[in-house]
Design a protein around this motif. Sequence first.
Motif, short mmCIF file in Angstrom:
data_model
loop_
_atom_site.label_atom_id
_atom_site.label_comp_id
_atom_site.label_asym_id
_atom_site.label_seq_id
_atom_site.Cartn_x
_atom_site.Cartn_y
_atom_site.Cartn_z
N ASN A 1 0.85 -1.18 0.00
CA ASN A 1 0.00 0.00 0.00
C ASN A 1 0.89 1.23 0.00
N SER A 2 1.11 1.79 -1.18
CA SER A 2 2.01 2.94 -1.31
C SER A 2 1.22 4.19 -1.64
N ALA A 3 1.92 5.28 -1.73
CA ALA A 3 1.29 6.56 -2.07
C ALA A 3 1.48 6.85 -3.55
N ALA A 4 1.02 5.96 -4.39
CA ALA A 4 1.01 6.12 -5.84
C ALA A 4 2.38 5.94 -6.48
N ARG A 5 3.36 5.41 -5.76
CA ARG A 5 4.67 5.16 -6.36
C ARG A 5 5.16 3.79 -5.91
N PHE A 6 5.81 3.10 -6.84
CA PHE A 6 6.47 1.83 -6.54
C PHE A 6 7.64 1.73 -7.50
N GLY A 7 8.85 1.61 -6.96
CA GLY A 7 10.03 1.48 -7.79
C GLY A 7 10.44 0.03 -7.89
N GLN A 8 10.57 -0.50 -9.10
CA GLN A 8 10.85 -1.92 -9.29
C GLN A 8 12.09 -2.11 -10.14
N GLY A 9 13.22 -2.36 -9.48
CA GLY A 9 14.46 -2.68 -10.18
C GLY A 9 15.00 -4.02 -9.74
N GLY A 10 14.25 -4.71 -8.90
CA GLY A 10 14.68 -6.01 -8.39
C GLY A 10 13.86 -7.13 -9.00
N THR A 11 13.42 -8.06 -8.15
CA THR A 11 12.67 -9.23 -8.60
C THR A 11 11.35 -9.32 -7.84
N LEU A 12 10.27 -9.51 -8.59
CA LEU A 12 8.96 -9.81 -8.01
C LEU A 12 8.65 -11.26 -8.32
N ASN A 13 8.32 -12.04 -7.29
CA ASN A 13 7.92 -13.44 -7.45
C ASN A 13 6.49 -13.57 -6.98
N VAL A 14 5.63 -14.14 -7.82
CA VAL A 14 4.24 -14.34 -7.45
C VAL A 14 3.98 -15.84 -7.54
N GLU A 15 3.94 -16.46 -6.36
CA GLU A 15 3.85 -17.92 -6.27
C GLU A 15 2.42 -18.41 -6.44
N ASN A 16 2.27 -19.69 -6.77
CA ASN A 16 0.97 -20.34 -6.87
C ASN A 16 0.28 -20.19 -5.52
N GLY A 17 -0.95 -19.70 -5.53
CA GLY A 17 -1.67 -19.45 -4.27
C GLY A 17 -1.36 -18.09 -3.68
N GLY A 18 -0.54 -17.31 -4.35
CA GLY A 18 -0.19 -15.97 -3.88
C GLY A 18 -0.75 -14.89 -4.78
N THR A 19 -1.05 -13.74 -4.18
CA THR A 19 -1.48 -12.57 -4.92
C THR A 19 -0.63 -11.39 -4.46
N LEU A 20 -0.05 -10.67 -5.39
CA LEU A 20 0.68 -9.45 -5.09
C LEU A 20 -0.19 -8.29 -5.54
N LEU A 21 -0.64 -7.46 -4.58
CA LEU A 21 -1.51 -6.33 -4.84
C LEU A 21 -0.71 -5.06 -4.58
N ILE A 22 -0.52 -4.25 -5.62
CA ILE A 22 0.21 -2.99 -5.49
C ILE A 22 -0.82 -1.88 -5.65
N THR A 23 -1.09 -1.18 -4.54
CA THR A 23 -2.23 -0.29 -4.50
C THR A 23 -1.94 0.99 -3.71
N ASN A 24 -2.79 1.97 -3.91
CA ASN A 24 -2.85 3.16 -3.07
C ASN A 24 -4.23 3.13 -2.44
N ALA A 25 -4.34 2.51 -1.27
CA ALA A 25 -5.64 2.30 -0.65
C ALA A 25 -6.36 3.61 -0.34
N SER A 26 -5.62 4.65 0.02
CA SER A 26 -6.27 5.92 0.35
C SER A 26 -6.91 6.56 -0.87
N ALA A 27 -6.41 6.27 -2.06
CA ALA A 27 -7.00 6.81 -3.30
C ALA A 27 -7.86 5.77 -4.01
N SER A 28 -8.00 4.59 -3.41
CA SER A 28 -8.78 3.50 -4.00
C SER A 28 -8.36 3.22 -5.44
N SER A 29 -7.05 3.13 -5.67
CA SER A 29 -6.57 2.89 -7.02
C SER A 29 -5.36 1.97 -7.02
#
Length: 176
Positions: free
Chosen positions: A97-125
Amino acid sequence: GGFSNSATAVITVANGAQLVLNRTSNAWDNSNISFANVRNLGQIQLNGGSFTLWANGSADNTKFLENYGVISGQGTFSGTVTNFGSITATNGTLTLNSAARFGQGGTLNVENGGTLLITNASASSSVSFTNGGAINMHGGTLLAGVITSTNTIQGYGTIAGGGVANSGTLLANATN
């Protein structure tokens, strides 16, 4: 001053627990620039709990964590992440839950049974980001805004939200 989780250290946040890192706005904004942001060099393991960055006694997801280590599991990290290490969603939903920014220069792994949610909850987006690293889909679900990929997305699973603008390598597999 700063906060650093060293390379051999492990922070574990149990199911239902909340870890809060509270600093003054002055510490967040005006510290020596090389130590102003919180750094993870080791491992942050979320086991259904939450890790939240605060300023002056209130949650503030505009504050930054620089990840050079590992963030993994399921739960919620509230703060803006710049990822140079790895983030792995497994056994449930890992919410960034970030403030509309996410920097990705590494590795994202999304395993079976896993969900990666990248969101700004305060802006509902959902948060859009540029993938300058690797996204490895292992049967899970990645939910975000538009992903502009200049490097690699590979594997199998679901990428939903704003779509993918690919100028890198996209390798889709039936299974991994």
